[in-house]
Design a protein around this motif. Structure first.
Motif, PDB file in Angstrom:
ATOM      1  N   SER A  31       3.064  13.617   2.418  1.00 25.75           N
ATOM      2  CA  SER A  31       2.032  13.321   1.423  1.00 25.75           C
ATOM      3  C   SER A  31       2.458  12.158   0.556  1.00 25.75           C
ATOM      4  O   SER A  31       3.659  11.949   0.318  1.00 25.75           O
ATOM      5  N   THR A  32       1.462  11.415   0.064  1.00 28.23           N
ATOM      6  CA  THR A  32       1.749  10.266  -0.788  1.00 28.23           C
ATOM      7  C   THR A  32       2.339  10.714  -2.122  1.00 28.23           C
ATOM      8  O   THR A  32       3.231  10.061  -2.670  1.00 28.23           O
ATOM      9  N   SER A  33       1.835  11.836  -2.653  1.00 29.94           N
ATOM     10  CA  SER A  33       2.321  12.310  -3.946  1.00 29.94           C
ATOM     11  C   SER A  33       3.802  12.699  -3.873  1.00 29.94           C
ATOM     12  O   SER A  33       4.575  12.372  -4.774  1.00 29.94           O
ATOM     13  N   ALA A  59       4.147   5.728   2.563  1.00 31.30           N
ATOM     14  CA  ALA A  59       4.443   7.143   2.767  1.00 31.30           C
ATOM     15  C   ALA A  59       4.381   7.513   4.244  1.00 31.30           C
ATOM     16  O   ALA A  59       5.262   8.202   4.770  1.00 31.30           O
ATOM     17  N   ILE A  60       3.331   7.044   4.920  1.00 32.94           N
ATOM     18  CA  ILE A  60       3.152   7.350   6.349  1.00 32.94           C
ATOM     19  C   ILE A  60       4.246   6.724   7.188  1.00 32.94           C
ATOM     20  O   ILE A  60       4.855   7.379   8.050  1.00 32.94           O
ATOM     21  N   ASN A  89       0.840  -1.195   0.000  1.00 38.17           N
ATOM     22  CA  ASN A  89       0.000   0.000   0.000  1.00 38.17           C
ATOM     23  C   ASN A  89       0.877   1.247   0.000  1.00 38.17           C
ATOM     24  O   ASN A  89       1.647   1.478   0.940  1.00 38.17           O
ATOM     25  N   SER A  98       5.852   9.596  -3.685  1.00 36.04           N
ATOM     26  CA  SER A  98       5.929   8.920  -4.977  1.00 36.04           C
ATOM     27  C   SER A  98       6.958   9.579  -5.889  1.00 36.04           C
ATOM     28  O   SER A  98       7.725   8.897  -6.579  1.00 36.04           O
ATOM     29  N   ASP A 152       0.086   4.464   0.229  1.00 36.70           N
ATOM     30  CA  ASP A 152      -0.258   5.418   1.294  1.00 36.70           C
ATOM     31  C   ASP A 152       0.408   5.014   2.610  1.00 36.70           C
ATOM     32  O   ASP A 152       0.947   5.855   3.336  1.00 36.70           O
ATOM     33  N   THR A 153       0.359   3.732   2.910  1.00 35.68           N
ATOM     34  CA  THR A 153       0.970   3.222   4.143  1.00 35.68           C
ATOM     35  C   THR A 153       2.480   3.417   4.120  1.00 35.68           C
ATOM     36  O   THR A 153       3.085   3.815   5.116  1.00 35.68           O
ATOM     37  N   LYS A 171       4.285   2.134  -7.228  1.00 32.68           N
ATOM     38  CA  LYS A 171       3.384   1.090  -7.739  1.00 32.68           C
ATOM     39  C   LYS A 171       4.109   0.158  -8.702  1.00 32.68           C
ATOM     40  O   LYS A 171       3.963  -1.068  -8.632  1.00 32.68           O
TER      41      LYS A 171
END
Length: 254
Positions: A227-229, A220-221, A215, A232, A217-218, A244
């Motif tokens: 932020s996820t962006s 990134a945290i 995941n 990435s 999002d996970t 991804k």
């Protein structure tokens, strides 16, 4: 040719004990510089390199432990034996100092003969090490010292992976200046401090992916990105693949 006397730095806040130890060591043919706390000793060490340091553990202003941890980050002190004097004889205290890397300790009260013999043994060992200074092994020791520095940096970032790790925090935890950290990272890693910290986070993300996390999002945290962006973008710049695509590649490779 007459051999020069060994230079000994004594760090002891107790006036009576410090004076007594100094006098007895001078009688035993040592040149002794006596400082009454760790800060005074550190200031002295900026321009002097004694043959051995004998230091009390518990002192005001800067303790013996703080002094040791502060100087161990400077390569010029690597070959100076550091002997702790302490009245704290608990097992936990002994283990902590040995884990820090001190060479040995003497429990108060002690007989001066014990201290003199330990000093002699350490100085003889040091002399044998110095004779090998031109040996290729010494290059390995320098490399190891450099790696120790970055291991500490990496450990601090990983332990605080979800929070903002600043150069001020790094400097305070490893007892070196901000400029020293910046210079070493630029010299050996060819990047600035913030970039190096970000690379540690991204390497951590890669390890999480290899451990099964899919995941984004996970990731990134867990790696401390706001932020996820942004995570990435940084991940793609670092690895050449988006998170991804990197994850899919890992899954397909199984």
């Amino acid at each position: 040719m007459k051999k020069n006397k060994a230079e000994l730095l004594l760090v002891e806040d107790d006036i009576s004990l410090g004076q007594t130890i100094s006098e007895l060591l001078i009688v035993n043919n040592y040149n002794v510089k006596w400082c009454q706390n760790g800060l005074e000793a550190f200031n002295y060490l900026e321009n002097n390199l004694p043959d051995i340091i004998v230091c009390d553990l518990m002192m005001p202003i800067m303790s013996g432990e703080e002094l040791f941890l502060k100087i161990r980050n400077f390569r010029k002190f690597d070959q100076i034996p550091f002997l702790i004097i302490t009245a704290d004889v608990t097992f936990e205290s002994k283990i902590k100092q040995l884990q820090n890397g001190v060479n040995d300790f003497i429990n108060k009260p002690f007989k001066i003969q014990e201290l003199v013999l330990k000093i002699q043994n350490f100085l003889q060992y040091k002399e044998s090490i110095i004779k090998q200074v031109q040996n290729p092994v010494s290059k390995i020791q320098v490399k190891s010292r450099k790696n120790d520095f970055f291991d500490k940096i990496d450990d601090i970032v990983i332990r605080n992976i979800k929070t903002d790790v600043t150069i001020e925090k790094l400097a305070s935890e490893i007892f070196v200046s901000k400029s020293t950290i910046d210079k070493k990272i630029r010299k050996f890693k060819q990047v600035n401090v913030s970039t190096y910290i970000r690379e540690i986070r991204l390497n951590y993300a890669i390890k999480l992916i290899e451990s099964g996390e899919v995941n984004v999002d996970t990731l990134a945290i867990e790696c401390g990105f706001n932020s996820t962006s942004y995570f990435s973008v940084c991940f793609k710049n670092y690895s050449g693949l988006s998170p991804k695509k990197y994850i899919n590649q890992k899954i397909q490779g199984k």
